[in-house]
Design a protein around this motif. Structure first.
Motif, PDB file in Angstrom:
ATOM      1  N   TYR A 152       6.308   5.785 -16.894  1.00  0.00           N
ATOM      2  CA  TYR A 152       6.511   4.347 -17.090  1.00  0.00           C
ATOM      3  C   TYR A 152       7.854   3.898 -16.528  1.00  0.00           C
ATOM      4  CZ  TYR A 152       2.392   2.889 -19.666  1.00  0.00           C
ATOM      5  OH  TYR A 152       1.103   2.544 -19.998  1.00  0.00           O
ATOM      6  N   ALA A 153       8.877   4.717 -16.685  1.00  0.00           N
ATOM      7  CA  ALA A 153      10.187   4.359 -16.143  1.00  0.00           C
ATOM      8  C   ALA A 153      10.133   4.256 -14.619  1.00  0.00           C
ATOM      9  CB  ALA A 153      11.237   5.394 -16.570  1.00  0.00           C
ATOM     10  N   HIS A 154       9.462   5.236 -14.005  1.00  0.00           N
ATOM     11  CA  HIS A 154       9.352   5.210 -12.546  1.00  0.00           C
ATOM     12  C   HIS A 154       8.512   4.026 -12.075  1.00  0.00           C
ATOM     13  CE1 HIS A 154       9.122   6.577  -8.441  1.00  0.00           C
ATOM     14  NE2 HIS A 154       7.800   6.555  -8.496  1.00  0.00           N
ATOM     15  N   ALA A 155       7.376   3.802 -12.756  1.00  0.00           N
ATOM     16  CA  ALA A 155       6.503   2.695 -12.365  1.00  0.00           C
ATOM     17  C   ALA A 155       7.208   1.350 -12.534  1.00  0.00           C
ATOM     18  CB  ALA A 155       5.221   2.727 -13.191  1.00  0.00           C
ATOM     19  N   SER A 156       8.037   1.228 -13.546  1.00  0.00           N
ATOM     20  CA  SER A 156       8.786  -0.020 -13.756  1.00  0.00           C
ATOM     21  C   SER A 156       9.780  -0.253 -12.623  1.00  0.00           C
ATOM     22  CB  SER A 156       9.522   0.020 -15.099  1.00  0.00           C
ATOM     23  OG  SER A 156       8.598   0.045 -16.170  1.00  0.00           O
ATOM     24  N   GLN A 157      10.414   0.826 -12.164  1.00  0.00           N
ATOM     25  CA  GLN A 157      11.336   0.703 -11.031  1.00  0.00           C
ATOM     26  C   GLN A 157      10.591   0.277  -9.770  1.00  0.00           C
ATOM     27  OE1 GLN A 157      13.232   4.528 -10.744  1.00  0.00           O
ATOM     28  NE2 GLN A 157      14.447   4.248 -12.601  1.00  0.00           N
ATOM     29  N   VAL A 158       9.421   0.876  -9.565  1.00  0.00           N
ATOM     30  CA  VAL A 158       8.622   0.530  -8.394  1.00  0.00           C
ATOM     31  C   VAL A 158       8.162  -0.922  -8.471  1.00  0.00           C
ATOM     32  CG1 VAL A 158       6.479   0.997  -7.148  1.00  0.00           C
ATOM     33  CG2 VAL A 158       7.874   2.895  -8.000  1.00  0.00           C
ATOM     34  N   MET A 159       7.711  -1.354  -9.643  1.00  0.00           N
ATOM     35  CA  MET A 159       7.273  -2.742  -9.800  1.00  0.00           C
ATOM     36  C   MET A 159       8.415  -3.726  -9.553  1.00  0.00           C
ATOM     37  SD  MET A 159       4.018  -3.249 -10.516  1.00  0.00           S
ATOM     38  CE  MET A 159       3.908  -4.770 -11.441  1.00  0.00           C
ATOM     39  N   LEU A 217       0.825  -1.205   0.000  1.00  0.00           N
ATOM     40  CA  LEU A 217       0.000   0.000   0.000  1.00  0.00           C
ATOM     41  C   LEU A 217       0.859   1.255   0.000  1.00  0.00           C
ATOM     42  CD1 LEU A 217      -2.732  -1.013   2.615  1.00  0.00           C
ATOM     43  CD2 LEU A 217      -3.005  -0.912   0.126  1.00  0.00           C
ATOM     44  N   LYS A 218       1.859   1.273   0.852  1.00  0.00           N
ATOM     45  CA  LYS A 218       2.754   2.429   0.934  1.00  0.00           C
ATOM     46  C   LYS A 218       3.467   2.660  -0.393  1.00  0.00           C
ATOM     47  CE  LYS A 218       6.992   4.019   3.200  1.00  0.00           C
ATOM     48  NZ  LYS A 218       8.033   3.721   4.215  1.00  0.00           N
ATOM     49  N   LEU A 219       4.025   1.597  -0.944  1.00  0.00           N
ATOM     50  CA  LEU A 219       4.764   1.696  -2.205  1.00  0.00           C
ATOM     51  C   LEU A 219       3.851   2.178  -3.332  1.00  0.00           C
ATOM     52  CD1 LEU A 219       7.762   0.883  -2.957  1.00  0.00           C
ATOM     53  CD2 LEU A 219       6.761  -1.158  -3.982  1.00  0.00           C
ATOM     54  N   GLY A 220       2.666   1.608  -3.392  1.00  0.00           N
ATOM     55  CA  GLY A 220       1.741   1.943  -4.470  1.00  0.00           C
ATOM     56  C   GLY A 220       1.189   3.350  -4.370  1.00  0.00           C
ATOM     57  N   LYS A 221       0.835   3.788  -3.155  1.00  0.00           N
ATOM     58  CA  LYS A 221       0.306   5.138  -2.989  1.00  0.00           C
ATOM     59  C   LYS A 221       1.345   6.182  -3.375  1.00  0.00           C
ATOM     60  CE  LYS A 221      -1.514   8.458   0.334  1.00  0.00           C
ATOM     61  NZ  LYS A 221      -2.181   8.707   1.625  1.00  0.00           N
ATOM     62  N   GLU A 222       2.564   6.000  -2.903  1.00  0.00           N
ATOM     63  CA  GLU A 222       3.630   6.945  -3.231  1.00  0.00           C
ATOM     64  C   GLU A 222       3.869   6.998  -4.735  1.00  0.00           C
ATOM     65  OE1 GLU A 222       8.268   7.942  -2.047  1.00  0.00           O
ATOM     66  OE2 GLU A 222       7.449   5.960  -1.641  1.00  0.00           O
ATOM     67  N   ALA A 223       3.907   5.835  -5.373  1.00  0.00           N
ATOM     68  CA  ALA A 223       4.145   5.781  -6.817  1.00  0.00           C
ATOM     69  C   ALA A 223       3.010   6.439  -7.586  1.00  0.00           C
ATOM     70  CB  ALA A 223       4.313   4.329  -7.265  1.00  0.00           C
ATOM     71  N   GLU A 256      11.052  -3.209  -7.576  1.00  0.00           N
ATOM     72  CA  GLU A 256      11.261  -3.230  -6.127  1.00  0.00           C
ATOM     73  C   GLU A 256      10.177  -4.035  -5.435  1.00  0.00           C
ATOM     74  OE1 GLU A 256      11.412  -0.082  -2.363  1.00  0.00           O
ATOM     75  OE2 GLU A 256      11.579   0.662  -4.421  1.00  0.00           O
ATOM     76  N   ASN A 257       8.942  -3.832  -5.860  1.00  0.00           N
ATOM     77  CA  ASN A 257       7.808  -4.537  -5.281  1.00  0.00           C
ATOM     78  C   ASN A 257       7.900  -6.046  -5.498  1.00  0.00           C
ATOM     79  OD1 ASN A 257       4.216  -3.739  -5.346  1.00  0.00           O
ATOM     80  ND2 ASN A 257       5.368  -5.158  -4.095  1.00  0.00           N
ATOM     81  N   MET A 258       8.271  -6.430  -6.708  1.00  0.00           N
ATOM     82  CA  MET A 258       8.357  -7.850  -7.052  1.00  0.00           C
ATOM     83  C   MET A 258       9.376  -8.586  -6.194  1.00  0.00           C
ATOM     84  SD  MET A 258       7.128 -10.203  -9.035  1.00  0.00           S
ATOM     85  CE  MET A 258       7.559 -11.929  -9.271  1.00  0.00           C
ATOM     86  N   LEU A 259      10.433  -7.888  -5.781  1.00  0.00           N
ATOM     87  CA  LEU A 259      11.492  -8.510  -5.003  1.00  0.00           C
ATOM     88  C   LEU A 259      11.243  -8.444  -3.491  1.00  0.00           C
ATOM     89  CD1 LEU A 259      14.539  -7.141  -7.039  1.00  0.00           C
ATOM     90  CD2 LEU A 259      13.520  -9.433  -7.153  1.00  0.00           C
ATOM     91  N   ALA A 260      10.112  -7.876  -3.085  1.00  0.00           N
ATOM     92  CA  ALA A 260       9.790  -7.744  -1.665  1.00  0.00           C
ATOM     93  C   ALA A 260       9.232  -9.054  -1.102  1.00  0.00           C
ATOM     94  CB  ALA A 260       8.777  -6.623  -1.465  1.00  0.00           C
ATOM     95  N   ALA A 261       9.396  -9.210   0.190  1.00  0.00           N
ATOM     96  CA  ALA A 261       8.922 -10.423   0.864  1.00  0.00           C
ATOM     97  C   ALA A 261       7.413 -10.583   0.740  1.00  0.00           C
ATOM     98  CB  ALA A 261       9.334 -10.387   2.339  1.00  0.00           C
ATOM     99  N   ASP A 262       6.673  -9.482   0.862  1.00  0.00           N
ATOM    100  CA  ASP A 262       5.214  -9.584   0.793  1.00  0.00           C
ATOM    101  C   ASP A 262       4.728  -9.991  -0.591  1.00  0.00           C
ATOM    102  OD1 ASP A 262       4.741  -9.118   3.427  1.00  0.00           O
ATOM    103  OD2 ASP A 262       3.842  -7.135   3.189  1.00  0.00           O
ATOM    104  N   ALA A 263       5.425  -9.580  -1.644  1.00  0.00           N
ATOM    105  CA  ALA A 263       5.038 -10.011  -2.987  1.00  0.00           C
ATOM    106  C   ALA A 263       5.277 -11.508  -3.151  1.00  0.00           C
ATOM    107  CB  ALA A 263       5.817  -9.229  -4.047  1.00  0.00           C
TER     108      ALA A 263
END
Length: 261
Positions: free
Chosen positions: A227-234, A208-214, A236-243
């Motif tokens: 798109y470049a920023h969203a790709s970076q966020v995705m 939620l935090k990552l997505g709201k900020e993005a 980071e998100n993909m490599l997170a424990a919760d994902a």
């Protein structure tokens, strides 16, 4: 100060922090004291990992009447006036930048900075009788700071209609224009907001935090940069424990157990 006397009441339950404006006799006008309380509570919530979603509501006959005009007229200098508007802007930015999603629960009229507050929230639910206005033009004070949030929530023509006319719009119009998400019967408002808050609170707080900020960052970028920023966020998100947990839980057909990271 007892809860009954507090001008801003906070209650926490099951990952949901509810902030209630509590100046009913003043129609919850945003005095310096109330905005200071809001700024403090929002700063505390931003650091509180137990809170996953915030609900912003109000007591009394109005949601929020905007700035406290009696207080504003008593100010003696340009510096004092500027500081009040700076404080209000900090509060509005704090709502947008809060790691947790914020839901406005609007039971009645929201005008000027009160309308700005609704527009600043991530989601907004309104009772059928609620109305919204930026009526500063009627008293010779254009709603320039409310304009910032309003123009980011509705279309240009709709924002300018509200700002230039000062006329209130009803809840149905606010929904059509995108100022609020849903309009519900007054007796259903609490339950509808609580249902959405519980749904959001069931998600990963990290996600939620990552997505709201993005979301808010990409809005102010050009298409390629967004798109470049969203790709970076995705990434980071993909490599997170919760994902990893969420994907595994989906594949295993079981509820996820979030770690918040």
């Amino acid at each position: 100060m007892s809860e009954v006397e507090s001008i801003l009441i906070r209650r926490d339950e099951a990952g949901i922090a509810t902030l209630t404006l509590n100046r009913p006799a003043a129609r919850n006008a945003l005095s310096v004291a109330l905005m200071t309380e809001m700024e403090t509570h929002l700063a505390d919530i931003a650091k509180d990992r137990s809170v996953r979603v915030v609900v912003l509501g109000a007591n009394g006959p109005a949601f929020c009447a905007g700035h406290d005009l009696k207080e504003m007229r008593a100010l003696q200098s340009r510096e004092e006036v500027a500081e009040v508007f700076a404080l209000c802007s900090r509060v509005m930015r704090a709502v947008v930048r809060l790691p947790q999603p914020v839901i406005a629960k609007v039971h009645a009229m929201a005008t000027a900075a009160g309308c700005q507050l609704v527009a600043s929230c991530d989601l907004a639910y309104a009772a059928e009788g609620a109305k919204f206005a930026t009526p500063g033009v009627n008293i010779g004070l254009f709603c320039s700071t409310p304009m910032v949030a309003l123009s980011r929530a509705v279309g240009r023509k709709q924002a300018m209609e509200m700002l230039l006319s000062g006329h209130p719009i009803n809840a149905g119009t606010a929904e059509r224009w995108g100022l609020v998400n849903h309009v519900v019967a007054p007796e259903s408002l609490d339950a509808e907001v609580a249902s959405m808050a519980r749904l959001i609170a069931s998600k990963s707080s990290y996600t939620l935090k990552l997505g709201k900020e993005a979301f808010y960052r990409q809005l102010e970028m050009g298409l390629d940069d967004a798109y470049a920023h969203a790709s970076q966020v995705m990434t980071e998100n993909m490599l997170a424990a919760d994902a990893a947990e969420g994907i595994d839980a989906f594949l295993d057909k079981r509820p996820p157990v979030w770690r918040g990271c």
